[in-house]
Design an enzyme around this catalytic site. Structure first.
Site, PDB file in Angstrom:
ATOM      1  N   TYR A   1      -2.758  50.352  48.984  1.00 37.48           N
ATOM      2  CA  TYR A   1      -3.419  51.620  48.702  1.00 37.48           C
ATOM      3  C   TYR A   1      -4.514  51.943  49.726  1.00 37.48           C
ATOM      4  O   TYR A   1      -5.126  53.010  49.656  1.00 37.48           O
ATOM      5  CB  TYR A   1      -4.017  51.598  47.297  1.00 37.48           C
ATOM      6  CG  TYR A   1      -2.974  51.709  46.214  1.00 37.48           C
ATOM      7  CD1 TYR A   1      -1.934  50.790  46.137  1.00 37.48           C
ATOM      8  CD2 TYR A   1      -3.019  52.703  45.261  1.00 37.48           C
ATOM      9  CE1 TYR A   1      -0.970  50.874  45.152  1.00 37.48           C
ATOM     10  CE2 TYR A   1      -2.064  52.794  44.266  1.00 37.48           C
ATOM     11  CZ  TYR A   1      -1.047  51.880  44.217  1.00 37.48           C
ATOM     12  OH  TYR A   1      -0.090  51.964  43.236  1.00 37.48           O
TER      13      TYR A   1
ATOM     14  N   ASP B   1       6.213  39.214  38.650  1.00 34.36           N
ATOM     15  CA  ASP B   1       7.444  39.535  37.940  1.00 34.36           C
ATOM     16  C   ASP B   1       7.590  38.706  36.670  1.00 34.36           C
ATOM     17  O   ASP B   1       8.056  39.199  35.631  1.00 34.36           O
ATOM     18  CB  ASP B   1       8.673  39.395  38.854  1.00 34.36           C
ATOM     19  CG  ASP B   1       8.619  38.192  39.767  1.00 34.36           C
ATOM     20  OD1 ASP B   1       7.530  37.853  40.256  1.00 34.36           O
ATOM     21  OD2 ASP B   1       9.675  37.581  40.012  1.00 34.36           O
TER      22      ASP B   1
ATOM     23  N   LYS C   1       1.824  37.371  43.968  1.00 34.40           N
ATOM     24  CA  LYS C   1       3.185  37.106  44.459  1.00 34.40           C
ATOM     25  C   LYS C   1       3.073  36.172  45.669  1.00 34.40           C
ATOM     26  O   LYS C   1       3.673  36.379  46.717  1.00 34.40           O
ATOM     27  CB  LYS C   1       3.872  38.425  44.823  1.00 34.40           C
ATOM     28  CG  LYS C   1       5.363  38.306  45.126  1.00 34.40           C
ATOM     29  CD  LYS C   1       6.189  37.957  43.895  1.00 34.40           C
ATOM     30  CE  LYS C   1       7.689  37.963  44.248  1.00 34.40           C
ATOM     31  NZ  LYS C   1       8.523  37.484  43.125  1.00 34.40           N
TER      32      LYS C   1
ATOM     33  N   ASP D   1      -1.751  48.566  39.253  1.00 36.87           N
ATOM     34  CA  ASP D   1      -1.287  49.911  38.947  1.00 36.87           C
ATOM     35  C   ASP D   1      -0.038  49.866  38.075  1.00 36.87           C
ATOM     36  O   ASP D   1       0.078  50.573  37.069  1.00 36.87           O
ATOM     37  CB  ASP D   1      -0.996  50.645  40.256  1.00 36.87           C
ATOM     38  CG  ASP D   1      -0.797  52.142  40.073  1.00 36.87           C
ATOM     39  OD1 ASP D   1      -0.941  52.630  38.933  1.00 36.87           O
ATOM     40  OD2 ASP D   1      -0.508  52.820  41.069  1.00 36.87           O
TER      41      ASP D   1
END
Length: 353
Positions: A123, A203, A170, A227
């Site tokens: 972002y 995930d 991640k 987000d």
């Protein structure tokens, strides 16, 4: 009187903002509303969707309430929300996820906190074309940015009696960026021995959230994951219409509705059954700490009676698609009836003084 910047926004934003103002004025908390502009409607007059005058006003006053603002998809101007966060150094996006009596959802008893880093990651907006057939976006993490959001999240957990912190990443794939975030999280966890700590690959976290949300307490996430997961969290408790959002920095705070501007239903009164005064006690506490004082009776009163009115049968357009009623909103001189007064879905925290 406490000065508050009010940004109506686009689409249903002005209707929602007007409803929020009406409800907050009815509490008697004593607010002096200062109108400011942002959104697509500003481009013709100012040449930009976020005028400098608006940013300066928030910086001067320190607190703002913002309705939804339209962000073009794929083309057009950059997100006003992202620009506000960066201009004002609002590095925390706080999204409480809590089941509300009277709001139907697939789960009961959900009570978790999402702490999203608000300024770095993809972002940051550093992207460009590589030739004519490839585009590149740069994912930016800084050690200072990781430490700042992690410290805020851990401190929030301690001050609000939370038991566990989960750092989301991640790092199995992005070993430098997410790896840095994970490394700093593990170091910081050692400073808080009274808090349980774990880390989760994003995930895997999403899968566990929809199977057993009660396993989680405070989640701290980089910007992009935050987000996505915050909207997933909203789905656990009834949808974006009942999901509060606070953007917090060291010198300013902007509170907002987290749903979109919904231009296709603007002016049609579909937002009527929603509640402009869904007050998140967790974000109220965060704003209270930022100001170094107490929230005052106004915050507590709005939170308590907002919950009572929802329990009395309030429904939202996005789930029930039609007429709804609620005639229970009594308390401390506040009485609201949905059929006669439009109420928008807007999250508000204003500390009384």
């Amino acid at each position: 009187m406490r000065d508050v910047i009010l940004i109506p926004g686009d689409g249903i934003g002005p209707e929602v903002a007007a409803a929020a103002r009406t409800v907050l004025d009815a509490t008697g908390v004593g607010l002096n509303w200062i109108l400011a502009k942002a959104g697509a409607g500003c481009i013709e007059a100012y040449g930009v969707p976020l005028p400098k005058e608006t940013v300066d006003a928030i910086r001067s006053v320190g607190v703002a309430l913002k309705g939804p603002v339209t962000t073009p998809v794929g083309t057009g101007f950059r997100s006003v929300n992202v620009a506000l966060r960066q201009e004002l150094q609002l590095y925390v996006n706080l999204r409480p996820v809590k089941s509300i009596p009277g709001i139907p959802s697939r789960y009961e008893g959900v009570d978790l906190i999402i702490v999203r880093e608000n300024m770095e990651d993809l972002y940051a907006g550093v992207e460009h074309m590589v030739g004519e057939d490839a585009a590149e976006s740069i994912k930016i993490f800084t050690r200072g940015g990781c430490q700042r959001i992690l410290r805020w999240g851990f401190e929030y957990a301690v001050k609000n009696g939370r038991k566990k912190v989960t750092a989301v990443h991640k790092a199995n794939i992005m070993k430098l960026t997410d790896g840095m975030f994970l490394s700093e999280a593990r170091k910081m966890a050692a400073e808080y021995p009274n808090l349980a700590f774990e880390d989760k690959i994003v995930d895997a976290l999403c899968m566990e959230l929809v199977t057993a949300p009660e396993k989680f307490d405070v989640l701290i996430l980089p910007n992009l994951y935050g987000d996505i997961v915050s909207d997933l969290g909203a789905g656990l408790v009834g949808g974006l219409g009942v999901a509060p959002g606070a953007n917090l920095g060291d010198h300013a705070a902007v509170f907002e509705a987290v749903h979109g501007s919904a231009p296709t239903i603007a002016g049609k009164k579909h937002r009527k059954p929603d509640f402009a005064y869904l007050i998140g006690r967790h974000a109220a506490a965060a704003h209270r700490r930022r100001r170094g004082g107490k929230s005052g009776r106004g915050c507590r009163r709005r939170s308590r009676h907002g919950g009572r009115c929802l329990d009395g049968g309030a429904r939202r357009y996005d789930r029930h698609k039609g007429a709804c009623s609620c005639d229970r909103g009594k308390g401390q001189g506040l009485y609201l009836k949905c059929q006669s007064r439009p109420l928008g879905r807007l999250f508000v925290v204003i500390c009384s003084v």
